[in-house]
Motif scaffolding. Structure first.
Motif, mmCIF file in Angstrom:
data_model
loop_
_atom_site.group_PDB
_atom_site.id
_atom_site.type_symbol
_atom_site.label_atom_id
_atom_site.label_comp_id
_atom_site.label_asym_id
_atom_site.label_seq_id
_atom_site.Cartn_x
_atom_site.Cartn_y
_atom_site.Cartn_z
ATOM 1 N N TRP A 1 0.837 -1.191 0.000
ATOM 2 C CA TRP A 1 0.000 0.000 0.000
ATOM 3 C C TRP A 1 0.879 1.252 0.000
ATOM 4 N N PRO A 2 0.403 2.339 -0.599
ATOM 5 C CA PRO A 2 1.205 3.573 -0.600
ATOM 6 C C PRO A 2 1.531 4.057 0.817
ATOM 7 N N ARG A 3 2.747 4.536 0.966
ATOM 8 C CA ARG A 3 3.197 5.163 2.217
ATOM 9 C C ARG A 3 3.575 6.600 1.878
ATOM 10 N N ILE A 4 2.841 7.549 2.439
ATOM 11 C CA ILE A 4 2.994 8.954 2.064
ATOM 12 C C ILE A 4 3.229 9.773 3.323
ATOM 13 N N SER A 5 4.341 10.487 3.366
ATOM 14 C CA SER A 5 4.618 11.293 4.564
ATOM 15 C C SER A 5 3.664 12.488 4.611
ATOM 16 N N ALA B 1 -8.376 8.864 -0.771
ATOM 17 C CA ALA B 1 -9.480 7.984 -1.167
ATOM 18 C C ALA B 1 -9.443 7.682 -2.659
ATOM 19 N N ARG B 2 -8.871 8.590 -3.452
ATOM 20 C CA ARG B 2 -8.817 8.390 -4.902
ATOM 21 C C ARG B 2 -7.660 7.503 -5.351
ATOM 22 N N TYR C 1 -5.705 4.959 6.076
ATOM 23 C CA TYR C 1 -6.947 5.326 5.398
ATOM 24 C C TYR C 1 -7.281 4.265 4.358
ATOM 25 N N ALA C 2 -8.583 3.983 4.217
ATOM 26 C CA ALA C 2 -9.022 3.027 3.186
ATOM 27 C C ALA C 2 -10.450 3.364 2.795
ATOM 28 N N GLY C 3 -10.689 3.498 1.491
ATOM 29 C CA GLY C 3 -12.040 3.765 1.019
ATOM 30 C C GLY C 3 -12.662 5.012 1.617
ATOM 31 N N GLY C 4 -11.861 6.037 1.870
ATOM 32 C CA GLY C 4 -12.385 7.268 2.451
ATOM 33 C C GLY C 4 -12.612 7.210 3.947
ATOM 34 N N LEU C 5 -12.200 6.127 4.586
ATOM 35 C CA LEU C 5 -12.348 5.977 6.031
ATOM 36 C C LEU C 5 -10.994 6.054 6.721
ATOM 37 N N GLU C 6 -10.919 6.804 7.812
ATOM 38 C CA GLU C 6 -9.742 6.758 8.681
ATOM 39 C C GLU C 6 -9.912 5.544 9.580
ATOM 40 N N LEU C 7 -9.042 4.554 9.384
ATOM 41 C CA LEU C 7 -9.239 3.276 10.072
ATOM 42 C C LEU C 7 -8.415 3.118 11.338
ATOM 43 N N ALA C 8 -7.170 3.624 11.321
ATOM 44 C CA ALA C 8 -6.261 3.283 12.431
ATOM 45 C C ALA C 8 -5.260 4.396 12.682
ATOM 46 N N ASN C 9 -4.752 4.415 13.914
ATOM 47 C CA ASN C 9 -3.765 5.393 14.359
ATOM 48 C C ASN C 9 -2.667 4.634 15.111
ATOM 49 N N MET D 1 -17.577 -1.469 8.224
ATOM 50 C CA MET D 1 -18.138 -0.593 7.179
ATOM 51 C C MET D 1 -17.399 -0.788 5.860
ATOM 52 N N LEU D 2 -16.080 -0.801 5.929
ATOM 53 C CA LEU D 2 -15.277 -0.935 4.711
ATOM 54 C C LEU D 2 -15.580 -2.250 4.000
ATOM 55 N N LEU D 3 -15.610 -3.348 4.758
ATOM 56 C CA LEU D 3 -15.707 -4.668 4.145
ATOM 57 C C LEU D 3 -17.129 -5.058 3.779
#
Length: 304
Positions: A144-148, A183-184, A218-226, A284-286
């Motif tokens: 998955w992309p890793r973006i600072s 999300a895009r 983030y996945a599918g426009g959702l903030e999933l984890a911190n 929600m995502l799945l």
């Protein structure tokens, strides 16, 4: 009358069972820590729910890290958490959180586990590696992309994150510019290395002390984890807690006692990393649900 939520709730049960199996298979031990505690983490913008002289924990983080300080090395917990005043399409005041901690690793190890966990949970929900959400395909296959944070602000906000923090526009730019861009991408993505002012309980980067080893998933426009490489310095942690308490006082919010037992144990905390993942949002995502109301048995409005 058939329960319209039953198909989603059955999928939720399979996802939660799969999450438990994922961690047990990897040598993690499931733990249970108290829900009512005398003092929560001091956080400027999270208001705890009061309960008989204590508070219902906004997350199990304090007690789980105290267990690591006692010698545990791999632990996870799936539990209810409470945050006052949180209600919306993606928020409930009572919700379910998955937290897991490992010693001897940093936050990059947790990124790899997130990739494996979501694919595992998707299979349990009867999904393939590609799902659709809000008209966009989300490919769960790693990497998955890793973006600072610095790169994200430059690419999508045209702003400097430190200046945005200083003028109070940081959170707004994340919500209005960066999250839609993530999300895009068509894949889950990690936004990592936050400015120190957004560090919370994360360790400073050794090579760049103005940035903290924290990521959000983030996945599918959702903030999933911190997630954090955990800060283990009790002096620096106390100073950050005091800053959070001062921020609460400035906005007129109640402050709680300092979590002194946690700070005492922090000096014995080994190098480790930990992460909190929203179980309701994972479901929600799945299941491609649009509202958190669709993935829980009862909403607050249906009680009473």
């Amino acid at each position: 009358m058939p329960d319209p939520r039953e198909p989603v709730l059955r999928a939720r049960a399979r996802i939660v069972a799969a999450v438990r199996a994922f961690f047990v298979d990897r040598g993690y031990v499931e733990v249970e820590t108290p829900h009512r505690i005398p003092a929560p983490l001091p956080e400027a913008h999270i208001d705890p729910v009061r309960a008989d002289g204590g508070v219902l924990h906004p997350s199990p983080e304090l007690c789980m890290k105290r267990l690591l300080a006692r010698g545990w090395d791999r632990i996870f917990q799936i539990c209810r958490c409470w945050r006052a005043g949180e209600r919306g399409r993606l928020h409930l005041p009572e919700f379910t959180l998955l937290e897991w901690y490992r010693t001897g690793v940093d936050y990059t190890a947790l990124m790899a586990e997130c990739e494996e966990l979501l694919l595992h949970a998707a299979r349990a929900a009867g999904r393939g590696p590609q799902i659709h959400r809000q008209g966009t395909r989300v490919d769960l296959r790693p990497p998955w992309p890793r973006i600072s944070v610095d790169e994200a602000f430059e690419r999508w906000a045209g702003a400097d994150p430190d200046r945005a923090l200083a003028d109070g526009s940081f959170d707004e730019l994340v919500v209005t510019r960066i999250e839609p861009a993530l999300a895009r991408l068509g894949k889950p993505a990690f936004l990592y290395d936050y400015p120190l002012g957004q560090a919370a309980l994360a360790r400073r980067r050794p090579d760049r002390p103005d940035r903290a080893e924290r990521f959000e998933l983030y996945a599918g426009g959702l903030e999933l984890a911190n997630a954090f490489t955990e800060l283990t310095d009790p002096v620096e942690q106390r100073a950050r807690f005091e800053a959070e308490q001062e921020a609460r006082r400035r906005r007129g919010a109640r402050t709680d006692p300092m979590p002194e037992r946690f700070l005492q144990d922090l000096s014995r905390l080994p190098p480790c990393a930990g992460i909190a993942l929203g179980v309701d949002r994972l479901v929600m995502l799945l299941t491609e649900a649009e509202s958190i109301d669709e993935v829980v048995t009862f909403t607050p409005e249906e009680l009473g």
